[in-house]
Write a protein that holds these residues in place. Structure first.
Motif, short mmCIF file in Angstrom:
data_model
loop_
_atom_site.label_atom_id
_atom_site.label_comp_id
_atom_site.label_asym_id
_atom_site.label_seq_id
_atom_site.Cartn_x
_atom_site.Cartn_y
_atom_site.Cartn_z
N PRO A 123 70.10 -19.49 -73.89
CA PRO A 123 70.48 -18.49 -72.89
C PRO A 123 69.39 -17.46 -72.64
N GLY A 124 69.14 -17.17 -71.38
CA GLY A 124 68.14 -16.17 -71.00
C GLY A 124 66.73 -16.72 -70.91
N SER A 125 66.55 -18.00 -71.20
CA SER A 125 65.20 -18.58 -71.19
C SER A 125 65.17 -19.82 -70.30
N ALA A 126 64.05 -19.98 -69.57
CA ALA A 126 63.87 -21.21 -68.80
C ALA A 126 63.47 -22.36 -69.71
N VAL A 127 62.92 -22.03 -70.86
CA VAL A 127 62.52 -23.05 -71.82
C VAL A 127 63.74 -23.49 -72.61
N GLY A 128 63.86 -24.78 -72.85
CA GLY A 128 65.00 -25.28 -73.61
C GLY A 128 64.71 -25.34 -75.10
N GLY A 129 65.74 -25.65 -75.86
CA GLY A 129 65.55 -25.77 -77.30
C GLY A 129 66.58 -26.68 -77.92
N GLY A 162 52.90 -34.48 -66.75
CA GLY A 162 51.67 -34.59 -65.97
C GLY A 162 51.55 -33.52 -64.91
N LEU A 163 52.60 -32.70 -64.77
CA LEU A 163 52.56 -31.57 -63.82
C LEU A 163 52.11 -30.35 -64.62
N ALA A 164 50.85 -29.93 -64.38
CA ALA A 164 50.22 -28.96 -65.27
C ALA A 164 51.02 -27.67 -65.40
N PHE A 165 51.53 -27.16 -64.30
CA PHE A 165 52.17 -25.84 -64.37
C PHE A 165 53.45 -25.89 -65.18
N LEU A 166 54.08 -27.07 -65.26
CA LEU A 166 55.28 -27.18 -66.08
C LEU A 166 54.93 -27.52 -67.53
N ASP A 167 53.95 -28.39 -67.71
CA ASP A 167 53.61 -28.79 -69.07
C ASP A 167 53.09 -27.60 -69.87
N THR A 168 52.36 -26.68 -69.21
CA THR A 168 51.84 -25.55 -69.96
C THR A 168 52.96 -24.61 -70.40
N LEU A 169 54.11 -24.68 -69.71
CA LEU A 169 55.25 -23.85 -70.11
C LEU A 169 55.90 -24.38 -71.39
N ARG A 170 55.65 -25.66 -71.69
CA ARG A 170 56.34 -26.34 -72.80
C ARG A 170 57.84 -26.25 -72.56
N CYS A 171 58.38 -27.34 -72.03
CA CYS A 171 59.77 -27.31 -71.55
C CYS A 171 60.81 -27.20 -72.65
N LEU A 172 60.52 -27.78 -73.82
CA LEU A 172 61.59 -27.91 -74.81
C LEU A 172 61.07 -27.68 -76.22
N GLU A 173 61.57 -26.66 -76.88
CA GLU A 173 61.31 -26.49 -78.31
C GLU A 173 62.13 -27.54 -79.07
N GLY A 174 61.52 -28.14 -80.05
CA GLY A 174 62.22 -29.20 -80.80
C GLY A 174 61.92 -30.59 -80.25
N GLY A 194 66.24 -33.63 -66.33
CA GLY A 194 66.09 -33.00 -65.02
C GLY A 194 65.04 -31.91 -65.13
N HIS A 195 65.32 -30.75 -64.54
CA HIS A 195 64.57 -29.50 -64.73
C HIS A 195 63.33 -29.35 -63.86
N THR A 196 62.52 -30.42 -63.70
CA THR A 196 61.24 -30.23 -63.00
C THR A 196 61.33 -30.45 -61.49
N HIS A 197 62.48 -30.91 -61.01
CA HIS A 197 62.64 -31.13 -59.56
C HIS A 197 61.60 -32.11 -59.02
N LEU A 223 48.69 -32.77 -59.13
CA LEU A 223 48.19 -33.06 -60.48
C LEU A 223 46.94 -32.25 -60.83
N ALA A 224 46.56 -31.30 -59.97
CA ALA A 224 45.41 -30.45 -60.26
C ALA A 224 45.72 -29.57 -61.48
N PRO A 225 44.66 -29.12 -62.18
CA PRO A 225 44.90 -28.35 -63.41
C PRO A 225 45.62 -27.03 -63.19
N GLU A 226 45.36 -26.34 -62.08
CA GLU A 226 46.01 -25.06 -61.84
C GLU A 226 46.57 -25.04 -60.42
#
Ligand SMILES: [Fe+2]
Length: 271
Positions: A123-129, A162-174, A194-197, A223-226
């Motif tokens: 709760p309160g985080s876009a990142v999952g766990g 492979g989508l840099a802006f999402l992968d750098t967020l680290r989608c899921l702890e665990g 889901g999540h990445t649309h 797929l560009a780095p930034e």
């Protein structure tokens, strides 16, 4: 068995200002009509999180009304935009929504493939766990039926997309712990997210890793780095997973909208 997967519906309350240029409620209505008209009709619909956009007052009532015409059994799991209490209230009485405990994970047992619906929300985080309690629940369920073909479903992808802006967020702890668990259980045939649309498929720890497109709107493939964050005019879509008797999972993209076909002759087909 045919399983439809809808994800990231982002339903809004009627009369509220949209946060995107897209009428997400109209898109869900179109997706429900699309599902009802499919031949053959899917046996089950999995909705993998972000059912609403807020959560804000009125959204879950709107969701309920939009899903009401769906003529196929369905199951839901929460995304980072959802509220567990509201999901419980909305789907109370369905028999499958867990009404007790801190999480909404549950097992779907009535089909040839077993499906374990995981609650990855923090709760309160876009990142999952997936905390120790949730990983223990999953390990215990997998130990119950180690030979039976099984799919896992959760909102946050545990793998890089492979989508840099999402992968750098680290989608899921665990994610690493989940990966070890999947690798140790060859009967886990697929991990549906889901999540990445944006649709993505990956071979992950011996399973078919898959991210469904969004019913509401897609994020641009870049797929560009930034890359800049961009939504696109690509149409909404859902996934159709064929679970075959030999245990393979075949995934099709089913685009929602009116795209008339044109028949071609057998001669052309054989050329
Ligand atoms: Fe979403």
């Amino acid at each position: 068995m045919l399983i439809a997967q809808m994800s990231d519906l982002h339903v809004t309350a009627p009369g509220t200002a949209p946060t995107t240029a897209y009428d997400t409620n109209a898109r869900l209505a179109a997706a429900v009509a699309h599902l009802n008209a499919l031949v053959p009709r899917p046996d089950l619909v999995l909705i993998t999180g972000d059912l609403v956009n807020g959560p804000k007052p009125g959204e879950y009532e709107a969701l309920s009304a939009l899903l009401e015409p769906l003529a196929i059994p369905f199951r839901v799991l929460p995304g980072n935009h959802d509220d567990r209490a509201e999901l419980r209230r909305t789907f109370a009485g369905t028999g499958w929504m867990p009404m007790d405990g801190p999480f909404l994970h549950h097992a779907v047992e009535a089909f040839p493939v077993r499906i374990l619906m995981l609650d990855s929300v923090v709760p309160g985080s876009a990142v999952g766990g997936l905390c120790a309690d949730r990983l223990t629940w999953l390990a215990e369920r997998l130990a119950e039926q180690p030979e039976r073909p099984t799919m896992l479903a959760l909102h946050h992808p545990p793998f890089d997309t492979g989508l840099a802006f999402l992968d750098t967020l680290r989608c899921l702890e665990g994610a690493e712990e989940l990966g070890r668990l999947v690798r140790s259980r060859p009967n886990v045939r697929a991990v549906l997210c889901g999540h990445t649309h944006r649709q993505t498929a990956v071979a992950w720890n011996g399973a078919h890793g898959y991210v469904a497109p969004s019913v509401a709107y897609q994020i641009a493939l870049d797929l560009a780095p930034e890359p800049p964050y961009r939504w696109t005019e690509e149409p909404s879509a859902l996934a159709l997973h064929q679970f075959r008797p030999d245990g393979t999972v075949v995934t099709h993209l089913s685009v929602i909208g009116d795209y008339p076909g044109r028949e071609f002759s057998r001669k052309a087909r054989n050329s």
